[in-house]
Motif scaffolding. Structure first.
Motif, PDB file in Angstrom:
ATOM      1  N   ASP A 125       2.058  10.490 -41.488  1.00 24.98           N
ATOM      2  CA  ASP A 125       2.736  10.353 -42.779  1.00 24.98           C
ATOM      3  C   ASP A 125       3.832  11.397 -42.986  1.00 24.98           C
ATOM      4  N   LYS A 126       3.763  12.499 -42.260  1.00 23.43           N
ATOM      5  CA  LYS A 126       4.684  13.613 -42.469  1.00 23.43           C
ATOM      6  C   LYS A 126       5.748  13.777 -41.383  1.00 23.43           C
ATOM      7  N   ILE A 127       5.695  12.974 -40.334  1.00 19.30           N
ATOM      8  CA  ILE A 127       6.635  13.162 -39.223  1.00 19.30           C
ATOM      9  C   ILE A 127       8.084  13.073 -39.686  1.00 19.30           C
ATOM     10  N   ARG A 128       8.401  12.119 -40.533  1.00 16.05           N
ATOM     11  CA  ARG A 128       9.782  11.979 -41.017  1.00 16.05           C
ATOM     12  C   ARG A 128      10.223  13.237 -41.770  1.00 16.05           C
ATOM     13  N   LEU A 129       9.351  13.750 -42.631  1.00 14.15           N
ATOM     14  CA  LEU A 129       9.695  14.950 -43.402  1.00 14.15           C
ATOM     15  C   LEU A 129       9.852  16.166 -42.495  1.00 14.15           C
ATOM     16  N   ALA A 164      12.334  12.299 -31.194  1.00 14.06           N
ATOM     17  CA  ALA A 164      11.583  11.520 -30.205  1.00 14.06           C
ATOM     18  C   ALA A 164      11.591  12.221 -28.854  1.00 14.06           C
ATOM     19  N   GLU A 165      12.732  12.757 -28.486  1.00 15.48           N
ATOM     20  CA  GLU A 165      12.862  13.470 -27.214  1.00 15.48           C
ATOM     21  C   GLU A 165      11.971  14.718 -27.191  1.00 15.48           C
ATOM     22  N   VAL A 166      11.977  15.457 -28.279  1.00 11.49           N
ATOM     23  CA  VAL A 166      11.218  16.709 -28.354  1.00 11.49           C
ATOM     24  C   VAL A 166       9.715  16.454 -28.256  1.00 11.49           C
ATOM     25  N   ILE A 167       9.230  15.430 -28.958  1.00 11.18           N
ATOM     26  CA  ILE A 167       7.775  15.208 -28.942  1.00 11.18           C
ATOM     27  C   ILE A 167       7.329  14.252 -27.833  1.00 11.18           C
ATOM     28  N   GLY A 168       8.287  13.710 -27.092  1.00 13.34           N
ATOM     29  CA  GLY A 168       7.936  12.943 -25.905  1.00 13.34           C
ATOM     30  C   GLY A 168       7.552  11.493 -26.137  1.00 13.34           C
ATOM     31  N   ILE A 169       8.169  10.867 -27.138  1.00 12.16           N
ATOM     32  CA  ILE A 169       7.937   9.446 -27.378  1.00 12.16           C
ATOM     33  C   ILE A 169       9.280   8.733 -27.458  1.00 12.16           C
ATOM     34  N   SER A 170       9.258   7.423 -27.452  1.00 10.66           N
ATOM     35  CA  SER A 170      10.508   6.673 -27.566  1.00 10.66           C
ATOM     36  C   SER A 170      10.970   6.680 -29.020  1.00 10.66           C
ATOM     37  N   GLN A 224       8.642   3.346 -35.722  1.00 11.49           N
ATOM     38  CA  GLN A 224       7.434   2.637 -36.147  1.00 11.49           C
ATOM     39  C   GLN A 224       6.475   3.565 -36.892  1.00 11.49           C
ATOM     40  N   ILE A 225       6.349   4.794 -36.419  1.00 14.74           N
ATOM     41  CA  ILE A 225       5.488   5.778 -37.083  1.00 14.74           C
ATOM     42  C   ILE A 225       6.066   6.132 -38.449  1.00 14.74           C
ATOM     43  N   GLU A 226       7.367   6.405 -38.494  1.00 17.49           N
ATOM     44  CA  GLU A 226       7.997   6.792 -39.754  1.00 17.49           C
ATOM     45  C   GLU A 226       7.927   5.686 -40.794  1.00 17.49           C
ATOM     46  N   LYS A 227       7.967   4.445 -40.367  1.00 18.15           N
ATOM     47  CA  LYS A 227       7.895   3.312 -41.309  1.00 18.15           C
ATOM     48  C   LYS A 227       6.455   2.949 -41.677  1.00 18.15           C
ATOM     49  N   GLY A 228       5.488   3.634 -41.078  1.00 17.91           N
ATOM     50  CA  GLY A 228       4.096   3.387 -41.392  1.00 17.91           C
ATOM     51  C   GLY A 228       3.522   2.151 -40.724  1.00 17.91           C
ATOM     52  N   ARG A 229       4.214   1.634 -39.730  1.00 13.73           N
ATOM     53  CA  ARG A 229       3.739   0.436 -39.029  1.00 13.73           C
ATOM     54  C   ARG A 229       2.709   0.760 -37.959  1.00 13.73           C
ATOM     55  N   THR A 230       2.691   1.992 -37.518  1.00 13.54           N
ATOM     56  CA  THR A 230       1.715   2.449 -36.530  1.00 13.54           C
ATOM     57  C   THR A 230       1.405   3.914 -36.803  1.00 13.54           C
ATOM     58  N   GLU A 231       0.292   4.363 -36.285  1.00 15.30           N
ATOM     59  CA  GLU A 231      -0.116   5.756 -36.429  1.00 15.30           C
ATOM     60  C   GLU A 231       0.263   6.535 -35.172  1.00 15.30           C
ATOM     61  N   ALA A 232       0.555   7.790 -35.344  1.00 15.50           N
ATOM     62  CA  ALA A 232       0.815   8.654 -34.188  1.00 15.50           C
ATOM     63  C   ALA A 232      -0.474   8.787 -33.395  1.00 15.50           C
ATOM     64  N   GLY A 233      -0.365   8.700 -32.091  1.00  8.40           N
ATOM     65  CA  GLY A 233      -1.530   8.869 -31.236  1.00  8.40           C
ATOM     66  C   GLY A 233      -1.919  10.332 -31.129  1.00  8.40           C
ATOM     67  N   TRP A 234      -3.028  10.569 -30.449  1.00  9.39           N
ATOM     68  CA  TRP A 234      -3.542  11.921 -30.291  1.00  9.39           C
ATOM     69  C   TRP A 234      -2.524  12.839 -29.629  1.00  9.39           C
TER      70      TRP A 234
END
Length: 99
Positions: free
Chosen positions: A4-8, A21-27, A33-43
């Motif tokens: 819920d806080k990644i965008r902020l 995305a580059e810094v945390i290693g995801i596309s 998708q995470i920022e829009k609340g469509r999926t949750e960040a994985g572990w």
């Protein structure tokens, strides 16, 4: 909570979605998708965010002063601890049962 806080957190650092995305290693697509609340960040993403952005005021407001400690507690939950071991006849670790 981290999802819920990644965008902020990203905006706090003035990062673009590409850079975050580059810094945390995801596309970038996954980040969107995470920022829009469509999926949750994985572990792995959650651990990366807590490790790399532990000084974020946004993250600290959710997880406390040292967000990585929360990750460590969750990761080690259920790890068995030595019980009733002795060192020269002295008990150096004893688990107290809660009723």
């Amino acid at each position: 909570s981290v999802s819920d806080k990644i965008r902020l957190i990203r905006l706090e650092r003035n990062y673009s979605q590409d850079r975050m995305a580059e810094v945390i290693g995801i596309s970038k697509k996954t980040l969107v998708q995470i920022e829009k609340g469509r999926t949750e960040a994985g572990w792995t993403t959650t651990v990366a965010v807590c490790g790399l952005f532990g000084d974020s005021e946004i993250l600290q407001s959710v997880l406390g002063d040292v967000p990585l400690e929360v990750v460590e507690i969750i990761a080690h939950n259920g790890v068995s601890s030595p019980k009733d071991r002795t060192l020269g006849g002295r008990v150096w670790w004893k688990e107290i049962q809660k009723e």
